[in-house]
Design a protein around this motif. Structure first.
Motif, short mmCIF file in Angstrom:
data_model
loop_
_atom_site.label_atom_id
_atom_site.label_comp_id
_atom_site.label_asym_id
_atom_site.label_seq_id
_atom_site.Cartn_x
_atom_site.Cartn_y
_atom_site.Cartn_z
N ALA A 119 36.23 12.77 49.15
CA ALA A 119 37.10 13.34 48.07
C ALA A 119 38.07 14.50 48.45
CB ALA A 119 36.33 13.94 46.82
N MET A 120 37.23 15.41 49.55
CA MET A 120 38.00 16.30 50.35
C MET A 120 38.98 15.76 51.05
SD MET A 120 37.39 19.24 48.97
CE MET A 120 36.07 20.39 48.30
N ILE A 121 38.77 14.94 51.78
CA ILE A 121 39.55 14.08 52.75
C ILE A 121 40.86 13.58 52.00
CG2 ILE A 121 39.94 12.31 54.70
CD1 ILE A 121 38.40 14.83 55.53
N GLY A 122 40.54 13.00 50.97
CA GLY A 122 41.51 12.36 50.03
C GLY A 122 42.57 13.33 49.45
N ALA A 123 41.90 14.67 49.21
CA ALA A 123 42.69 15.82 48.52
C ALA A 123 43.74 16.23 49.57
CB ALA A 123 42.02 16.80 48.01
N LEU A 124 43.33 15.96 50.93
CA LEU A 124 44.23 16.80 52.11
C LEU A 124 45.56 16.03 51.91
CD1 LEU A 124 42.18 16.91 55.07
CD2 LEU A 124 42.99 18.90 53.69
N GLY A 125 45.70 14.52 51.52
CA GLY A 125 46.87 13.98 51.52
C GLY A 125 47.84 13.66 50.14
N ALA A 126 46.83 14.13 49.25
CA ALA A 126 47.21 13.82 47.65
C ALA A 126 48.41 14.71 47.29
CB ALA A 126 46.31 14.03 46.84
N ASP A 127 49.28 14.15 46.38
CA ASP A 127 50.41 15.05 46.08
C ASP A 127 49.81 15.99 44.67
OD1 ASP A 127 52.24 13.40 47.36
OD2 ASP A 127 52.64 12.14 45.56
N ASN A 128 48.79 15.50 44.09
CA ASN A 128 48.13 16.48 43.22
C ASN A 128 46.59 16.31 43.69
OD1 ASN A 128 47.25 18.44 41.15
ND2 ASN A 128 47.62 16.40 39.66
N PRO A 129 46.07 17.40 44.45
CA PRO A 129 44.71 17.36 44.99
C PRO A 129 43.73 17.90 43.80
CG PRO A 129 45.85 19.39 45.79
CD PRO A 129 46.85 18.53 44.94
N PHE A 130 43.97 18.34 42.77
CA PHE A 130 43.09 19.01 42.03
C PHE A 130 41.92 18.13 41.32
CE2 PHE A 130 46.54 22.27 41.89
CZ PHE A 130 45.74 23.19 42.47
N PRO A 131 42.46 16.66 40.92
CA PRO A 131 41.36 15.81 40.55
C PRO A 131 40.34 15.39 41.60
CG PRO A 131 43.47 15.01 40.02
CD PRO A 131 43.87 16.02 40.75
N LEU A 132 40.69 15.36 42.79
CA LEU A 132 39.85 15.05 43.86
C LEU A 132 38.91 16.39 44.12
CD1 LEU A 132 42.14 12.94 46.25
CD2 LEU A 132 40.18 12.37 44.77
N PHE A 133 39.41 17.57 43.88
CA PHE A 133 38.65 18.63 43.98
C PHE A 133 37.54 18.81 42.98
CE2 PHE A 133 42.27 21.02 46.33
CZ PHE A 133 41.68 20.88 47.43
N ALA A 134 38.05 18.34 41.68
CA ALA A 134 37.11 18.09 40.84
C ALA A 134 35.90 17.18 40.81
CB ALA A 134 37.76 17.90 39.34
N VAL A 135 36.37 16.19 41.59
CA VAL A 135 35.36 15.22 41.84
C VAL A 135 34.28 15.52 43.00
CG1 VAL A 135 34.96 12.94 42.96
CG2 VAL A 135 36.88 12.86 41.25
N ALA A 136 35.04 16.26 44.00
CA ALA A 136 34.12 16.82 44.81
C ALA A 136 33.17 17.78 44.35
CB ALA A 136 35.04 17.59 45.99
N TRP A 137 33.60 18.86 43.74
CA TRP A 137 32.78 19.98 43.02
C TRP A 137 31.75 19.34 42.01
CZ3 TRP A 137 31.94 24.35 45.35
CH2 TRP A 137 32.54 24.73 46.31
#
Length: 68
Positions: free
Chosen positions: A17-35
């Motif tokens: 999820a954190m690696i995916g957040a690096l290239g995402a336009d909106n990283p907050f949903p992936l941060f939410a998944v990671a946390w």
């Protein structure tokens, strides 16, 4: 063994999820998944500990009644 598998799974999911957040336009949903996966993992450990404490209290109560 089971807590180790859950821990490794948590690390894997949060890492992806954190690696995916690096290239995402909106990283907050992936941060939410990671946390969120870490919160779920910690809550599962807490529930297991509470269950063990309840079992210990029950055994202690039974032993106290037998001693009297």
């Amino acid at each position: 063994m089971w807590p180790t598998i859950k821990f490794l799974g948590t690390i894997f999911i949060s890492f992806i999820a954190m690696i995916g957040a690096l290239g995402a336009d909106n990283p907050f949903p992936l941060f939410a998944v990671a946390w969120g996966i870490w919160i779920i993992y910690l809550l599962s450990l807490r529930a297991k500990r509470e269950k063990e404490l309840d079992r210990e209290r029950l055994i202690r109560d039974i032993l106290d009644k037998l001693e009297r």
